[in-house]
Design an enzyme around this catalytic site. Structure first.
Site, PDB file in Angstrom:
ATOM      1  N   ARG A  49       0.854  -1.191   0.000  1.00 49.67           N
ATOM      2  CA  ARG A  49       0.000   0.000   0.000  1.00 49.67           C
ATOM      3  C   ARG A  49       0.890   1.241   0.000  1.00 49.67           C
ATOM      4  O   ARG A  49       2.113   1.146   0.103  1.00 49.67           O
ATOM      5  CB  ARG A  49      -1.038  -0.003   1.131  1.00 49.67           C
ATOM      6  CG  ARG A  49      -0.678  -0.672   2.409  1.00 49.67           C
ATOM      7  CD  ARG A  49       0.433  -0.033   3.167  1.00 49.67           C
ATOM      8  NE  ARG A  49       0.213   1.394   3.327  1.00 49.67           N
ATOM      9  CZ  ARG A  49       1.138   2.276   3.572  1.00 49.67           C
ATOM     10  NH1 ARG A  49       2.417   1.887   3.680  1.00 49.67           N
ATOM     11  NH2 ARG A  49       0.873   3.552   3.705  1.00 49.67           N
ATOM     12  N   GLY A  50       0.225   2.431  -0.109  1.00 52.57           N
ATOM     13  CA  GLY A  50       0.972   3.675  -0.272  1.00 52.57           C
ATOM     14  C   GLY A  50       1.056   3.972  -1.765  1.00 52.57           C
ATOM     15  O   GLY A  50       1.422   3.089  -2.562  1.00 52.57           O
ATOM     16  N   ALA A  51       0.704   5.205  -2.132  1.00 52.47           N
ATOM     17  CA  ALA A  51       0.506   5.529  -3.555  1.00 52.47           C
ATOM     18  C   ALA A  51       1.676   5.113  -4.471  1.00 52.47           C
ATOM     19  O   ALA A  51       1.464   4.382  -5.452  1.00 52.47           O
ATOM     20  CB  ALA A  51       0.188   7.020  -3.696  1.00 52.47           C
ATOM     21  N   ARG A  92      -7.709  -0.279  -6.449  1.00 46.43           N
ATOM     22  CA  ARG A  92      -7.913   0.834  -5.507  1.00 46.43           C
ATOM     23  C   ARG A  92      -8.063   2.120  -6.336  1.00 46.43           C
ATOM     24  O   ARG A  92      -7.254   2.383  -7.218  1.00 46.43           O
ATOM     25  CB  ARG A  92      -6.723   0.948  -4.531  1.00 46.43           C
ATOM     26  CG  ARG A  92      -6.594  -0.288  -3.639  1.00 46.43           C
ATOM     27  CD  ARG A  92      -5.655  -0.024  -2.481  1.00 46.43           C
ATOM     28  NE  ARG A  92      -6.247   0.853  -1.490  1.00 46.43           N
ATOM     29  CZ  ARG A  92      -5.558   1.392  -0.477  1.00 46.43           C
ATOM     30  NH1 ARG A  92      -4.270   1.170  -0.353  1.00 46.43           N
ATOM     31  NH2 ARG A  92      -6.159   2.180   0.393  1.00 46.43           N
ATOM     32  N   GLN A 197      -1.687   2.407   9.955  1.00 43.94           N
ATOM     33  CA  GLN A 197      -0.407   2.535   9.237  1.00 43.94           C
ATOM     34  C   GLN A 197       0.595   3.375  10.036  1.00 43.94           C
ATOM     35  O   GLN A 197       1.802   3.188   9.898  1.00 43.94           O
ATOM     36  CB  GLN A 197      -0.623   3.205   7.872  1.00 43.94           C
ATOM     37  CG  GLN A 197      -1.408   2.397   6.877  1.00 43.94           C
ATOM     38  CD  GLN A 197      -2.875   2.769   6.905  1.00 43.94           C
ATOM     39  OE1 GLN A 197      -3.430   3.040   7.962  1.00 43.94           O
ATOM     40  NE2 GLN A 197      -3.506   2.777   5.756  1.00 43.94           N
ATOM     41  N   ASP A 238      -2.116  10.953  -2.052  1.00 49.92           N
ATOM     42  CA  ASP A 238      -2.506   9.917  -3.017  1.00 49.92           C
ATOM     43  C   ASP A 238      -2.862  10.504  -4.365  1.00 49.92           C
ATOM     44  O   ASP A 238      -2.809   9.824  -5.390  1.00 49.92           O
ATOM     45  CB  ASP A 238      -3.677   9.102  -2.486  1.00 49.92           C
ATOM     46  CG  ASP A 238      -3.183   8.101  -1.470  1.00 49.92           C
ATOM     47  OD1 ASP A 238      -2.949   8.513  -0.318  1.00 49.92           O
ATOM     48  OD2 ASP A 238      -2.974   6.932  -1.840  1.00 49.92           O
ATOM     49  N   ASN A 248      -5.456  12.410   0.695  1.00 43.56           N
ATOM     50  CA  ASN A 248      -4.530  11.569   1.465  1.00 43.56           C
ATOM     51  C   ASN A 248      -5.347  10.795   2.489  1.00 43.56           C
ATOM     52  O   ASN A 248      -6.577  10.961   2.578  1.00 43.56           O
ATOM     53  CB  ASN A 248      -3.451  12.428   2.136  1.00 43.56           C
ATOM     54  CG  ASN A 248      -2.307  11.588   2.690  1.00 43.56           C
ATOM     55  OD1 ASN A 248      -1.772  10.722   1.991  1.00 43.56           O
ATOM     56  ND2 ASN A 248      -1.945  11.797   3.950  1.00 43.56           N
ATOM     57  N   LYS A 249      -4.673   9.961   3.251  1.00 43.96           N
ATOM     58  CA  LYS A 249      -5.338   9.103   4.225  1.00 43.96           C
ATOM     59  C   LYS A 249      -6.347   9.879   5.068  1.00 43.96           C
ATOM     60  O   LYS A 249      -6.075  11.005   5.490  1.00 43.96           O
ATOM     61  CB  LYS A 249      -4.264   8.467   5.119  1.00 43.96           C
ATOM     62  CG  LYS A 249      -4.743   7.517   6.173  1.00 43.96           C
ATOM     63  CD  LYS A 249      -5.674   6.437   5.672  1.00 43.96           C
ATOM     64  CE  LYS A 249      -5.134   5.640   4.519  1.00 43.96           C
ATOM     65  NZ  LYS A 249      -6.190   4.846   3.830  1.00 43.96           N
TER      66      LYS A 249
END
Ligand code: MRU
Length: 346
Positions: A49-51, A92, A197, A238, A248-249
Site C-alpha cells: 500500500r501507499g501511492a 484501488r 499505518q 494519493d 490523502n489518508k
C-alpha cells in the site's frame, strides 16, 4: 544513503517479492510470486500500500504478465496485458500513481513489433518506474530537509514512508535526510485508524532508523497541539489536483485544520507522479470506500455491536488554502498552486 530499511518490493528474474505489510510490525514476512493476479490481490488487500508503492506494484504485475506470456503473436500478448491492466485499475481508486504507472507501461509496450519486444519494453519500463521513484524520493528528502530544524517536533499521519514507496518514502524522506545530516528531532505519528499505518508502519520504520517517535491517537491532535510544541506537519498524498487539492489518508484534512488553527506549517510531500493534471477540484477525486468490517473489527475481533455497520471513507481531501507547500522531487511548490504546480509538471 542506505537506511536500515528493507526493500518494499522487487522484481527479479520473473518473480515479484514484496513485504506483506499486514504482518508488520510483528513479523517481516515476504511474499514471492510469478502470478500477476497475486500482485493485484496484494494491492486490493493492502499487503502492498501507499501511492507510489501501489504504482510500482502495478507496473511489476504487468511485467509478470508480459514475462510469462505464452502468446505467440504480439496482438495476443497485448490483449493479455490489457486484461491485466483492467483488473489492476479496479484494485484501488484514489492513488493516481496506480493509473499513471499502468498508462506508462502500456504506452511503452504499444508499439512493440514482437512478443519479445513487448516483454522487454514492459519489464524495462516497470524497473525504470521503480528506479525513478526511489530517485524522486531521495530528492524530496534533499528539498524538504531544510524545513526541519534541530530540536523540532514533526507530526505525520499514516505511512508515507519507505514502505509506501520504492525507498526513502515521501513524508519520511526529509526526516531521513535531516537525520543523516546530524539534526536531532522527534516525530509524533497519528496511529491512523482503522488500518493503523501510523502505529504499525511509520513507528516501525522510524524506530528502526533510530529517529525518536511517539504515537498519538488520531483524536489527540487538538490537545497535543495545545500542550506540546509542534513545529511542522508533513504528510504524503494519493492524488493532488491541478489546483492543489490533496487527497490523502482519512484524517489528513482535520489535521490540516488543527495545524492552521495553531499556526503550524502543513506540508505535503509527493512525487510529481502523484499530481493529476486532468482534474481541478477536490470533489473530482474518487474516494475509496472500504468495507465497514475494517472498522468494526480489529485483527478479526469484533469491537462494535453485531448488526451495526461502519461508514469507512479511506481518504479525505485537504483544500489548497490549508497547505503551506508541496515538496516534490523538483523542489518545494508554494502557493498559488494553480500557477506553480504547472512549473514542476510541464
Ligand atoms: O491506504 P494507504 O495505506 O494506501 O494510504 C496511504 C496514504 O494515504 C499515504 O499517505 C499516501 O499513499 C502517500 S505514500 C508515500
Amino acid at each position: 544513503m542506505p537506511l536500515n530499511l528493507p526493500r518494499t518490493i522487487e522484481f527479479v528474474d520473473g518473480r515479484v517479492r514484496f513485504i506483506n505489510q499486514l504482518k508488520l510490525p510483528h513479523a517481516l514476512e515476504y511474499v514471492e510470486t510469478s502470478d500477476w493476479r497475486r500482485v493485484a490481490e496484494a494491492i486490493r488487500r493492502m499487503e502492498v500500500r501507499g501511492a507510489p508503492a501501489i504504482g510500482v506494484a502495478a507496473a511489476f504485475a504487468l511485467a509478470l504478465a508480459a514475462y510469462h506470456t505464452r502468446a505467440r503473436v504480439v496482438d495476443e500478448a497485448w490483449k493479455e496485458l490489457e486484461v491485466c491492466a483492467e483488473e489492476l485499475r479496479r484494485t484501488r481508486p484514489t492513488a493516481v500513481n496506480l493509473f499513471w504507472a499502468i498508462n506508462r507501461v502500456l504506452e511503452a509496450a504499444k508499439s512493440a513489433g514482437s512478443v519479445e519486444e513487448l516483454r522487454r519494453a514492459v519489464v524495462e519500463t516497470a524497473l525504470e518506474i521503480q528506479r525513478a521513484d526511489e530517485e524522486a524520493n531521495r530528492r524530496i528528502g534533499e528539498h524538504g530537509e531544510s524545513l526541519i530544524g534541530d530540536g523540532d517536533t514533526v507530526m505525520t499521519i499514516c505511512n508515507a514512508g519507505s514502505l509506501a514507496t520504492s525507498y526513502y518514502g515521501t513524508a519520511t524522506a526529509p526526516l531521513y535526510a535531516a537525520f543523516e545530516r546530524g539534526k536531532r528531532f522527534k516525530v509524533l505519528v497519528l496511529e491512523t485508524r482503522p488500518y493503523l499505518q501510523g502505529a504499525r508502519l511509520t513507528a516501525w520504520e522510524l524506530h528502526r532508523v533510530g529517529i525518536p517517535v511517539k504515537i498519538i491517537t488520531d483524536n489527540a491532535i487538538g490537545i497535543v497541539m495545545q500542550k506540546e510544541r509542534v513545529d511542522l506537519v508533513i504528510t504524503g498524498a494519493d492524488r493532488i489536483t491541478r489546483k492543489g487539492y490533496v487527497a490523502n489518508k482519512v484524517g489528513t484534512y482535520p489535521l490540516a485544520l488543527v495545524a492552521k488553527e495553531h499556526g503550524v506549517p502543513f506540508y505535503v510531500a509527493a512525487p510529481t507522479s502523484t499530481i493529476d493534471l486532468t482534474i481541478e477540484r477536490g470533489d473530482e477525486i474518487p474516494i475509496e470506500v472500504r468495507p465497514g468490517s475494517e472498522v468494526t473489527e480489529i485483527y478479526g475481533v469484533r469491537i462494535a455491536p453485531e448488526g451495526v455497520d461502519a461508514l469507512y471513507y479511506a481518504f479525505d481531501v485537504t483544500p489548497p488554502k490549508l497547505v503551506s507547500g508541496i515538496i516534490t522531487e523538483k523542489g518545494i511548490v508554494y502557493p498559488p498552486f494553480e500557477k506553480n504546480i504547472l512549473k514542476v509538471t510541464t
